[in-house]
Structure formats: structure tokens, C-alpha cells
Design an enzyme around this catalytic site. Structure first.
Site, PDB file in Angstrom:
ATOM      1  N   HIS A   1     -34.218  -3.186 -12.624  1.00 18.33           N
ATOM      2  CA  HIS A   1     -33.119  -3.174 -11.774  1.00 18.33           C
ATOM      3  C   HIS A   1     -32.175  -2.096 -11.827  1.00 18.33           C
ATOM      4  O   HIS A   1     -31.286  -1.734 -11.068  1.00 18.33           O
ATOM      5  CB  HIS A   1     -32.033  -4.507 -12.436  1.00 18.33           C
ATOM      6  CG  HIS A   1     -31.154  -4.166 -13.900  1.00 18.33           C
ATOM      7  ND1 HIS A   1     -31.589  -4.226 -14.890  1.00 18.33           N
ATOM      8  CD2 HIS A   1     -30.245  -3.330 -13.928  1.00 18.33           C
ATOM      9  CE1 HIS A   1     -30.580  -3.874 -15.757  1.00 18.33           C
ATOM     10  NE2 HIS A   1     -29.766  -3.415 -15.006  1.00 18.33           N
TER      11      HIS A   1
ATOM     12  N   SER B   1     -28.643  -0.232 -19.856  1.00 15.97           N
ATOM     13  CA  SER B   1     -29.545  -0.760 -19.119  1.00 15.97           C
ATOM     14  C   SER B   1     -30.918   0.205 -19.172  1.00 15.97           C
ATOM     15  O   SER B   1     -30.702   1.274 -19.076  1.00 15.97           O
ATOM     16  CB  SER B   1     -29.655  -1.215 -17.690  1.00 15.97           C
ATOM     17  OG  SER B   1     -28.817  -2.497 -18.197  1.00 15.97           O
TER      18      SER B   1
ATOM     19  N   ASP C   1     -38.211  -7.401 -16.155  1.00 20.62           N
ATOM     20  CA  ASP C   1     -37.213  -6.282 -15.635  1.00 20.62           C
ATOM     21  C   ASP C   1     -37.678  -4.818 -16.210  1.00 20.62           C
ATOM     22  O   ASP C   1     -37.056  -4.373 -16.925  1.00 20.62           O
ATOM     23  CB  ASP C   1     -36.057  -6.670 -15.854  1.00 20.62           C
ATOM     24  CG  ASP C   1     -34.722  -5.491 -15.254  1.00 20.62           C
ATOM     25  OD1 ASP C   1     -35.225  -4.753 -14.445  1.00 20.62           O
ATOM     26  OD2 ASP C   1     -33.705  -5.954 -15.653  1.00 20.62           O
TER      27      ASP C   1
ATOM     28  N   GLU D   1     -31.213  14.261 -25.355  1.00 23.21           N
ATOM     29  CA  GLU D   1     -29.703  14.684 -25.288  1.00 23.21           C
ATOM     30  C   GLU D   1     -28.968  13.920 -26.581  1.00 23.21           C
ATOM     31  O   GLU D   1     -29.603  12.924 -27.017  1.00 23.21           O
ATOM     32  CB  GLU D   1     -29.223  14.068 -24.111  1.00 23.21           C
ATOM     33  CG  GLU D   1     -27.726  14.115 -23.757  1.00 23.21           C
ATOM     34  CD  GLU D   1     -27.079  15.582 -23.925  1.00 23.21           C
ATOM     35  OE1 GLU D   1     -27.156  16.080 -25.068  1.00 23.21           O
ATOM     36  OE2 GLU D   1     -26.609  16.187 -22.724  1.00 23.21           O
TER      37      GLU D   1
HETATM   38  N1  ARG Z   1     -27.168  -4.682 -16.844  1.00 15.73           N
HETATM   39  C1  ARG Z   1     -26.447  -3.784 -17.687  1.00 15.73           C
HETATM   40  C2  ARG Z   1     -26.666  -2.521 -17.265  1.00 15.73           C
HETATM   41  O1  ARG Z   1     -27.222  -2.391 -16.026  1.00 15.73           O
HETATM   42  C3  ARG Z   1     -27.096  -3.862 -19.206  1.00 15.73           C
HETATM   43  C4  ARG Z   1     -26.179  -4.949 -19.543  1.00 15.73           C
HETATM   44  C5  ARG Z   1     -26.421  -5.422 -21.086  1.00 15.73           C
HETATM   45  N2  ARG Z   1     -25.255  -6.029 -21.351  1.00 15.73           N
HETATM   46  C6  ARG Z   1     -24.983  -6.865 -22.489  1.00 15.73           C
HETATM   47  N3  ARG Z   1     -24.189  -7.504 -22.785  1.00 15.73           N
HETATM   48  N4  ARG Z   1     -26.131  -7.129 -23.373  1.00 15.73           N
HETATM   49  O2  ARG Z   1     -26.332  -1.423 -17.700  1.00 15.73           O
END
Ligand code: ARG
Length: 234
Positions: free
Chosen positions: A31, A184, A78, A45
Site C-alpha cells: 500500500h 508502514s 500487503d 539513517e
Molecule cells: N497504514 C499506516 C501507514 O501507512 C500504518 C498504520 C499502522 N497503524 C497502527 N495503528 N498499527 O503508515
């Protein structure tokens, strides 16, 4: 740890994390790269606001490959692989994570896992300049079903439920430790014989740190997914 950056965004290029798995490939979340094209991958980093505290190196992207079963309307598989134009010299600060090849079972429910990332330190907060680390626990899938099945889009996004290719990972002591936006694509790992093994990739959540909604991760223990990684990157 890897940071994914987009082109033509000099002020805030970093949009997701990833993890180096060998000298030429970085694993991330599909995603992440569906809307933004990864152009540069930063390795080594630590603090994004300082240039000299770590010897970071920027690499360019030759190619990227989505998991063939990823469908962005659903939550499964994903995963995406990014190939760098150059091979990465392995150093003390830039080295690949171990993958759970062979007879390497998923840690038991309740096991301690380590999450790292530059994502926000609270919901809707800015990305963190300094790499953060959190200790989390592998939870039973039923804990995620209990939370996420109350959301109106559960049937569309999770038509097969919380399957074994997803990991439900959160906090058990109410400290609110979780991944958040910007994390993510980064790794959640388990430690064994002083080495870090990849367990999963940060995929999604609902808010951040909400005890009813642990984080959901793409598992790399699921053998068809691990076989895909091997086929493409090894
Ligand atoms: N979809 C989020 C991103 O694109 C990550 C979300 C993870 N969130 C969580 N509460 N575990 O960075």
C-alpha cells in the site's frame, strides 16, 4: 531499516519505511507504493534532522514488484519488494534482517516482538525524526477480529477474516505502544540467538495505540509469501 522517498518532494520526501533483506532488495508494504513511486531508499539513517550523526547512504530504485495477490481493496498480502540499482555493502550499521527460512516457526502467541520506525508518535502526529523502537506482543487473531469486525467496512476489507497471513500485534499492558502513520512498510521482528528475524511488515491499524485495535501486519511466516520473497529477491 530503510526509508522510502519520493522524487520531487525535497521537503518531506520520506513516506514509508522498509527493511533491507539482502544486498539488493528492500521489503515494504504494497500500500506504500500504490500511490507514491519510491525513487530513493535511505539506509543507515537514525536521526532525520541531523546529517552527520549516522553514516546514511541513499540508493536509487531500479524496480519494484507487488505481491501478486495484493488487492488494494482488501488487507491481505500487503507486501512489495524494491530492487536497488546498486548492491549495498554490508557494514555494522547497514545490514539485512534475517528471514524465517526453513523450520523457523512463528513465535508463540504472547511472544515479545520489536517494532521500529520513523512513523508518528501519536495518531495524526508528524513522523518522528529519530528512529523509534517499541516492544509489542503477538496477540491471538481473535483479539483483532473483536475490534476490527465492529467497523463498517470489515466485510469488504476482510472478506476472509483475519487469516494466518496477517499478524495481530499490540500491547498487553495498556502502554499504548503501536505502529502509527509513517511506520508502514517497516519491520516487526523477533530476537533469537542475538539475531533479529523478520516476523511481519507494518500494514494497517485503526487510530494508533487504541487497545481495542491492535496493529495488523503482513506475516512473512506464511510460507507462500516467504516463497514469493525467495523467488523474486534471492
Ligand atoms: N497504514 C499506516 C501507514 O501507512 C500504518 C498504520 C499502522 N497503524 C497502527 N495503528 N498499527 O503508515
Amino acid at each position: 531499516m530503510a526509508l522510502l522517498g519520493e522524487e520531487n518532494n525535497p521537503r518531506a520526501p520520506w513516506f514509508c519505511d522498509g527493511v533491507l533483506i539482502n544486498e539488493q532488495w528492500v521489503l515494504t508494504a504494497a500500500h506504500c507504493i500504490i500511490e507514491k513511486v519510491p525513487h530513493v531508499v535511505r539506509l543507515g539513517e537514525h536521526d532525520l534532522s541531523s546529517t552527520h550523526e549516522s553514516n546514511h547512504q541513499d540508493y536509487y530504485v531500479k524496480n519494484f514488484v507487488f505481491h501478486p495477490d495484493y488487492d488494494n481493496r482488501q488487507v491481505y498480502h500487503d507486501l512489495a519488494l524494491i530492487q536497488l540499482t546498486q548492491r549495498v555493502p554490508i557494514t555494522n550499521t547497514i545490514r539485512p534482517v534475517c528471514l524465517p527460512w526453513g523450520r523457523h516457526p512463528l513465535p508463540a502467541t504472547g511472544s515479545l516482538l520489536t517494532l521500529t520506525g520513523w512513523g508518528g508518535t501519536y495518531y495524526k502526529g508528524p513522523m518522528s525524526d529519530i528512529l523509534q523502537e517499541a516492544s509489542l506482543y503477538l496477540l491471538p487473531a481473535s483479539k483483532c477480529v473483536a475490534g476490527y469486525s465492529t467497523l463498517h467496512d470489515y466485510a469488504q476489507k476482510y472478506p476472509k477474516g483475519i487469516t494466518s497471513d496477517l499478524l495481530c500485534i499490540g500491547d498487553t499492558d495498556g502502554q499504548g505502544q503501536d505502529a502509527c502513520q509513517g511506520d508502514s512498510g517497516g519491520p516487526v521482528m523477533h530476537r533469537r540467538n542475538n539475531k533479529y528475524y523478520l516476523s511481519g511488515i507494518v500494514s494497517l491499524g485503526y487510530g494508533c495505540g487504541n487497545p481495542e485495535f491492535p496493529g495488523i501486519y503482513a506475516s512473512v511466516h506464511h510460507s507462500p509469501d516467504l516463497a514469493w520473497i525467495k523467488r523474486i529477491a534471492f
